[in-house]
Motif scaffolding. Structure first.
Motif, PDB file in Angstrom:
ATOM      1  N   PRO A 134     182.576   6.368  61.694  1.00  0.00           N
ATOM      2  CA  PRO A 134     182.188   7.739  61.335  1.00  0.00           C
ATOM      3  C   PRO A 134     182.346   8.735  62.481  1.00  0.00           C
ATOM      4  N   LYS A 145     171.825   1.331  57.716  1.00  0.00           N
ATOM      5  CA  LYS A 145     172.834   0.767  56.817  1.00  0.00           C
ATOM      6  C   LYS A 145     172.803   1.473  55.458  1.00  0.00           C
ATOM      7  N   TYR A 193     179.528   6.957  55.498  1.00  0.00           N
ATOM      8  CA  TYR A 193     178.231   6.381  55.899  1.00  0.00           C
ATOM      9  C   TYR A 193     177.959   6.604  57.380  1.00  0.00           C
ATOM     10  N   ARG A 194     176.809   6.098  57.856  1.00  0.00           N
ATOM     11  CA  ARG A 194     176.372   6.481  59.208  1.00  0.00           C
ATOM     12  C   ARG A 194     175.789   5.305  59.991  1.00  0.00           C
ATOM     13  N   CYS A 195     176.200   4.085  59.671  1.00  0.00           N
ATOM     14  CA  CYS A 195     175.641   2.905  60.344  1.00  0.00           C
ATOM     15  C   CYS A 195     175.729   3.111  61.868  1.00  0.00           C
ATOM     16  N   CYS A 239     184.908   7.129  56.716  1.00  0.00           N
ATOM     17  CA  CYS A 239     183.803   6.558  55.949  1.00  0.00           C
ATOM     18  C   CYS A 239     182.653   7.558  55.969  1.00  0.00           C
ATOM     19  N   CYS A 251     178.474   1.405  64.286  1.00  0.00           N
ATOM     20  CA  CYS A 251     179.871   1.499  63.868  1.00  0.00           C
ATOM     21  C   CYS A 251     180.531   2.749  64.448  1.00  0.00           C
ATOM     22  N   ASP A 269     187.648   1.316  55.294  1.00  0.00           N
ATOM     23  CA  ASP A 269     186.297   0.860  55.623  1.00  0.00           C
ATOM     24  C   ASP A 269     185.550   0.427  54.372  1.00  0.00           C
ATOM     25  N   VAL A 270     185.645   1.241  53.310  1.00  0.00           N
ATOM     26  CA  VAL A 270     184.996   0.877  52.039  1.00  0.00           C
ATOM     27  C   VAL A 270     185.962   1.236  50.911  1.00  0.00           C
TER      28      VAL A 270
HETATM   29  S1  SF4 Z   1     179.716  -0.127  58.914  1.00  0.00           S
HETATM   30 FE1  SF4 Z   1     181.019   0.243  57.163  1.00  0.00          FE
HETATM   31  S2  SF4 Z   1     179.749   1.521  55.800  1.00  0.00           S
HETATM   32 FE2  SF4 Z   1     178.799   1.594  57.806  1.00  0.00          FE
HETATM   33  S3  SF4 Z   1     179.638   3.454  58.734  1.00  0.00           S
HETATM   34 FE3  SF4 Z   1     180.912   1.705  59.422  1.00  0.00          FE
HETATM   35  S4  SF4 Z   1     182.582   1.615  58.008  1.00  0.00           S
HETATM   36 FE4  SF4 Z   1     181.001   2.902  57.068  1.00  0.00          FE
END
Ligand code: SF4
Ligand code: B12
Length: 478
Positions: free
Chosen positions: A231, A359, A223-225, A221, A228, A292-293
């Protein structure tokens, strides 16, 4: 020379009073790769039970105390059963897939196996093994750890190459650990489809109880939440996308080879949330894209959806997405292509919290995305969390209001457990919260013991958790 390999999904849901009967794609991918190269690799799901009913999510979390007891008694019959089955398999290589929550289970089982069969070689791979470079220091009976993708490194190990020369392998030498870094990214379209037949220890009837309809079309993924682990496991800039052609080919393979079998119920653990009455779904009739997405690259996903429609696949499926990776056309195509559920991580109804957790999505993005799905008639599950470090009582109240406003078909309401290996985990340790002193098995949702927020009132938290009552009028959990 051909090797016999057993790839193990350790018990987890069984310890929580439920079970998990679906195929684990990580080890299934490795098994397929090894078998493609002439070896004899089998999948052993130690979380499988020949049972129809699953515990509800609430029952699972209520079972937490009993769950912790299993780890205090290393002679519990479940550990003996799993170790014995591994030994009976006669495999000379054992590979365990690891989440943080099952590191202690792997430790107990691998020590029992090693003490009875010292010549056996045991390997750990998966998310936790990738995030924790020193995991071998905590697992005395595991010989090697593999970081990131396991296929090629595992193949080289079982074919006798020196571990010190294999990219991705961590091994021991006289001085300590020899870490060869992450395994190289493999061209994702060239990998074989996951193993879906060689299930060790199951009768023919039980093999039909395995939900093999999980598909991984994206690894990683971008993104960088900060809560989570994904990543950090896959590395954001190395996200890999399968071609639409390859995804459709795998769907057709499922339909032709596995969906024709007679099944009365859905035995898959992905459905182990919700009222028991909502769990009786015909099995192997829904593809679950574990990405993930799934919708991350809009042109790619539109192409996949159009191919599903044009080729008349007639298959139901579900996926995970982000509201900011939807548009009206995608939602319409999803509805036409058989999408029965989109899982959306809303997390919070407070823009301040959304910003703090990185997010990269606003409440307004979420509002718009949810409305587009509703307009197109695509059901969605909303995932929320409470207990983020900077969250105030008022923020959680905003979440409660927002959750009611978006009117989801199902709500999953978690209390934050800062996962090992996430940015949030390390930030909190730096702030003096001793997460690193917690037992590994605590690292899953809703362990109140991991709660890092004392600003939230008990009444507000209870009000938030009581939102699960909304599930009574929604479309159940799929
Ligand atoms: S929560 Fe979802 S969008 Fe955010 S980094 Fe994790 S997998 Fe990616
Ligand atoms: C689908 C999924 C689930 C499914 C299915 C799980 C399963 N057993 O297959 C369900 C819903 C049941 C689930 C449950 C949980 N999950 Co989950 N899940 C995922 C998800 C979205 C995809 C996993 C997947 O199939 N990937 C595709 C395959 C191909 O990748 P892979 O499994 O990582 O395998 C590759 C490598 O890791 C490696 N590898 C894996 N195993 C092995 C073994 C060996 C021997 C070797 C050499 C290599 C190797 O090679 C594989 C191929 O290259 C990931 C996020 C992600 N994108 O990775 C979260 C994720 C793995 N889950 C997570 C968590 C926390 C959980 C739960 C604890 C949540 C809970 N309910 O409380 C439980 C634990 C379940 C368990 N059995 O222990 C976290 C793990 C974080 C951590 N530090 O542990 C993740 C990363 C999500 C996140 N956002 O942080 N999960």
């Amino acid at each position: 020379m051909s090797s016999k390999i057993l790839l193990v999904n350790p018990p987890f849901y069984r310890l929580l009073g439920s079970h998990y009967n679906a195929n684990s794609l990580g080890i299934a991918g490795i098994a397929a790769y090894l078998n493609q190269h002439g070896h004899d690799a089998w999948l052993y799901n130690a979380d499988f039970l020949n049972e129809v009913d699953y515990a509800s999510l609430r029952e699972i979390f209520d079972g937490f105390k009993d769950y912790t007891e299993f780890f205090k008694n290393e002679n519990d019959p479940i550990w003996e059963e799993v170790a014995e089955k591994i030994i009976q398999s006669d495999a000379n290589w054992i590979g365990y897939t690891s989440y943080t929550a099952n590191i202690t289970a792997i430790d107990i089982i691998s020590r029992k196996v090693k003490s009875r069969k010292p010549a056996i070689k045991q390997i750990i791979g998966g998310v936790h093994a990738t995030l924790d470079h020193n995991v071998l220091d905590k697992l005395p009976s595991i010989d090697f750890s593999i970081q990131r993708e396991g296929e090629q490194a595992m193949l080289e190990l079982v074919e006798g190459k020196s571990p010190k020369d294999i990219v991705g392998v961590v091994s021991r030498d006289g001085m300590g650990l020899c870490n060869n870094g992450d395994a190289a990214v493999l061209p994702i379209d060239e990998l074989p489809f996951p193993e879906r037949d060689k299930f060790y220890g199951l009768t023919d009837e039980e093999k039909h109880m395995v939900d093999v309809s999980y598909i991984c079309s994206i690894r990683g993924c971008p993104y960088r939440c900060n809560y989570c682990a994904s990543p950090f496991h896959w590395k954001r800039d190395k996200t890999q996308y399968r071609s639409p052609e390859s995804v459709i080919k795998e769907m057709k393979l499922l339909k032709e080879n596995y969906w024709s079998r007679y099944k009365e119920y859905d035995y898959s653990a992905s459905a182990n949330i919700g009222k028991k009455s909502s769990l009786k779904i015909v099995d192997n009739t829904i593809v679950y894209f574990v990405d993930d997405v799934f919708t991350i690259k809009k042109p790619r996903v539109k192409q996949i959806l159009r191919m599903m429609i044009d080729q008349n696949l007639g298959m139901n499926w579900k996926c995970e997405a982000r509201t900011d990776h939807l548009d009206e056309e995608i939602c319409e195509l999803m509805a036409q292509a058989g999408c029965v559920r989109v899982k959306l991580g809303f997390e919070s109804g407070s823009d301040k919290v959304l910003k703090d957790i990185q997010k990269d999505e606003t409440k307004e993005d979420m509002r718009i995305g949810a409305k587009m799905l509703k307009d197109a008639g695509v059901p969605f599950t909303a995932y929320f969390m409470a207990g983020f470090p900077t969250e105030t009582d008022d923020d959680l109240k905003e979440t409660i209001k927002f959750a009611q406003e978006i009117d989801a078909d199902y709500y999953s309401l978690s209390v934050l457990a800062p996962y090992y290996g996430t940015k949030m985990y390390y930030d909190l340790i730096e702030q003096g919260i001793a997460l690193d002193k917690k037992p590994w098995e605590y690292f899953f949702h809703q362990t109140a013991d991991l709660m890092v927020n004392d600003k939230i009132k008990k009444e507000t938290l209870n009000e938030y958790l009581a939102l699960s009552a909304l599930n009574e009028k929604g479309k159940g959990y799929v």
